[in-house]
Scaffold this motif. Structure first.
Motif, PDB file in Angstrom:
ATOM      1  N   LEU A   1       0.810  -1.227   0.000  1.00  0.00           N
ATOM      2  CA  LEU A   1       0.000   0.000   0.000  1.00  0.00           C
ATOM      3  C   LEU A   1       0.840   1.273   0.000  1.00  0.00           C
ATOM      4  O   LEU A   1       0.346   2.346   0.324  1.00  0.00           O
ATOM      5  CB  LEU A   1      -0.952   0.019   1.216  1.00  0.00           C
ATOM      6  CG  LEU A   1      -1.752  -1.256   1.486  1.00  0.00           C
ATOM      7  CD1 LEU A   1      -2.670  -1.048   2.681  1.00  0.00           C
ATOM      8  CD2 LEU A   1      -2.520  -1.712   0.271  1.00  0.00           C
ATOM      9  N   ASN A   2       2.106   1.160  -0.369  1.00  0.00           N
ATOM     10  CA  ASN A   2       3.052   2.255  -0.196  1.00  0.00           C
ATOM     11  C   ASN A   2       4.284   1.955  -1.041  1.00  0.00           C
ATOM     12  O   ASN A   2       4.953   0.942  -0.810  1.00  0.00           O
ATOM     13  CB  ASN A   2       3.416   2.359   1.289  1.00  0.00           C
ATOM     14  CG  ASN A   2       4.379   3.477   1.613  1.00  0.00           C
ATOM     15  OD1 ASN A   2       5.068   4.002   0.750  1.00  0.00           O
ATOM     16  ND2 ASN A   2       4.446   3.836   2.882  1.00  0.00           N
ATOM     17  N   PRO A   3       4.629   2.800  -2.019  1.00  0.00           N
ATOM     18  CA  PRO A   3       5.832   2.548  -2.814  1.00  0.00           C
ATOM     19  C   PRO A   3       7.098   2.422  -1.982  1.00  0.00           C
ATOM     20  O   PRO A   3       8.001   1.647  -2.335  1.00  0.00           O
ATOM     21  CB  PRO A   3       5.899   3.783  -3.727  1.00  0.00           C
ATOM     22  CG  PRO A   3       4.482   4.221  -3.861  1.00  0.00           C
ATOM     23  CD  PRO A   3       3.864   3.958  -2.507  1.00  0.00           C
ATOM     24  N   ALA A   4       7.203   3.161  -0.887  1.00  0.00           N
ATOM     25  CA  ALA A   4       8.399   3.072  -0.050  1.00  0.00           C
ATOM     26  C   ALA A   4       8.528   1.704   0.593  1.00  0.00           C
ATOM     27  O   ALA A   4       9.645   1.205   0.803  1.00  0.00           O
ATOM     28  CB  ALA A   4       8.368   4.163   1.026  1.00  0.00           C
ATOM     29  N   VAL A   5       7.398   1.078   0.921  1.00  0.00           N
ATOM     30  CA  VAL A   5       7.428  -0.275   1.473  1.00  0.00           C
ATOM     31  C   VAL A   5       7.849  -1.259   0.391  1.00  0.00           C
ATOM     32  O   VAL A   5       8.706  -2.130   0.620  1.00  0.00           O
ATOM     33  CB  VAL A   5       6.056  -0.660   2.062  1.00  0.00           C
ATOM     34  CG1 VAL A   5       6.029  -2.143   2.438  1.00  0.00           C
ATOM     35  CG2 VAL A   5       5.755   0.197   3.293  1.00  0.00           C
ATOM     36  N   SER A   6       7.276  -1.157  -0.792  1.00  0.00           N
ATOM     37  CA  SER A   6       7.639  -2.059  -1.885  1.00  0.00           C
ATOM     38  C   SER A   6       9.127  -1.953  -2.213  1.00  0.00           C
ATOM     39  O   SER A   6       9.823  -2.963  -2.356  1.00  0.00           O
ATOM     40  CB  SER A   6       6.810  -1.734  -3.135  1.00  0.00           C
ATOM     41  OG  SER A   6       5.430  -1.922  -2.899  1.00  0.00           O
ATOM     42  N   ILE A   7       9.622  -0.724  -2.317  1.00  0.00           N
ATOM     43  CA  ILE A   7      11.030  -0.510  -2.651  1.00  0.00           C
ATOM     44  C   ILE A   7      11.925  -0.943  -1.498  1.00  0.00           C
ATOM     45  O   ILE A   7      12.983  -1.558  -1.714  1.00  0.00           O
ATOM     46  CB  ILE A   7      11.271   0.966  -3.024  1.00  0.00           C
ATOM     47  CG1 ILE A   7      10.545   1.291  -4.337  1.00  0.00           C
ATOM     48  CG2 ILE A   7      12.759   1.257  -3.158  1.00  0.00           C
ATOM     49  CD1 ILE A   7      10.521   2.769  -4.685  1.00  0.00           C
ATOM     50  N   GLY A   8      11.513  -0.655  -0.258  1.00  0.00           N
ATOM     51  CA  GLY A   8      12.308  -1.065   0.894  1.00  0.00           C
ATOM     52  C   GLY A   8      12.420  -2.575   1.019  1.00  0.00           C
ATOM     53  O   GLY A   8      13.500  -3.110   1.308  1.00  0.00           O
ATOM     54  N   LEU A   9      11.306  -3.279   0.789  1.00  0.00           N
ATOM     55  CA  LEU A   9      11.333  -4.740   0.827  1.00  0.00           C
ATOM     56  C   LEU A   9      12.220  -5.289  -0.289  1.00  0.00           C
ATOM     57  O   LEU A   9      12.966  -6.259  -0.090  1.00  0.00           O
ATOM     58  CB  LEU A   9       9.924  -5.296   0.703  1.00  0.00           C
ATOM     59  CG  LEU A   9       9.006  -5.124   1.918  1.00  0.00           C
ATOM     60  CD1 LEU A   9       7.591  -5.559   1.576  1.00  0.00           C
ATOM     61  CD2 LEU A   9       9.520  -5.922   3.109  1.00  0.00           C
TER      62      LEU A   9
END
Length: 240
Positions: A63-71
């Motif tokens: 639900l968040n590009p920063a989460v997708s990129i961080g993962l």
């Protein structure tokens, strides 16, 4: 349910409830007018709870590009899946905030303060200080993504690590404490889609008295959260 559809629906509901509470607090003549940051922080956390709970088993509830990129930076998500997730998240954010506008439309029409109107869509800093504002968004997102990595029990190279529905409450509590502790400076976007998608809609929609969309600030709630997410992912790689 397709993972991208889940991300779209989850982010739509996240913004409907999240920006919905901001509209309830800042717009004129609402039942929740002027009820403050604590109400906003609690409701945003609960919005995250709902979004994660209903999508976790289908998409991992980024639900968040920063989460997708961080993962992905931590090796816990495939880089090839990142663009599709981000597109779904931006689409959901734009639809969710448009639904808020439709629901609160009479209150938008009676609100003459353009700053309050913008606040229900996107963020601006309480005090304009680029370094401080960047640090606020960086640290808030770092805490979020690093906490998510631990909640899912991610290990380096484990691309199966993802949030489950039972992880909704821990993630929601993290968002609540970020809002209450770190949200006073910039409004804690901590999510590029959450800020940029609604800012685009603020520009497009025919909103009375809306004023500027503050595009001078728009880059910061995109770049700083991504940097914070990447830093969290890399730290997870380094120290496990």
């Amino acid at each position: 349910m397709n993972a991208l559809v889940a991300e779209f629906i989850g982010t739509t509901i996240l913004l409907l409830l999240g920006n919905g509470v901001v509209a309830n607090v800042v717009l004129k003549d609402t039942k929740g007018n002027d009820s403050g940051l604590v109400v906003i922080a609690l409701a945003w956390g609960l919005a995250v709870f709902v979004g994660v709970f209903i999508t976790a088993d289908f998409s991992g509830a980024h639900l968040n590009p920063a989460v997708s990129i961080g993962l992905a930076a931590a090796g816990s998500f495939t880089w090839s899946s990142v663009p599709g997730y981000i597109a779904a998240q931006f689409g959901g954010a734009m639809l969710g905030t448009t639904l808020v506008w439709l629901m609160y439309r009479p209150h938008y029409e009676s609100t003459e303060d353009p700053g309050a109107i913008l606040a229900s869509f996107a963020n601006t800093p309480a005090i304009k200080d680029t370094l401080s504002n960047f640090l606020s968004e960086f640290l808030g997102t770092f805490v979020l993504v690093y906490a998510v990595l631990h909640i899912v029990g991610a290990t380096v190279g484990d691309q199966e690590a993802s949030l489950g529905s039972l992880d909704a409450l821990p993630v929601a509590l993290v968002v609540v404490v970020i809002g209450m502790s770190l949200g006073g400076t910039t409004g804690y976007a901590i999510n590029p889609a959450r800020d940029l998608g609604p800012r685009i809609m603020h520009t497009i929609l025919p909103i009375s008295h809306k004023g500027s969309s503050a595009w001078w600030y728009a880059w910061l709630p995109v770049i700083a959260p991504i940097a914070g997410g990447v830093a969290a992912g890399l730290l997870k790689v380094v120290i496990g």
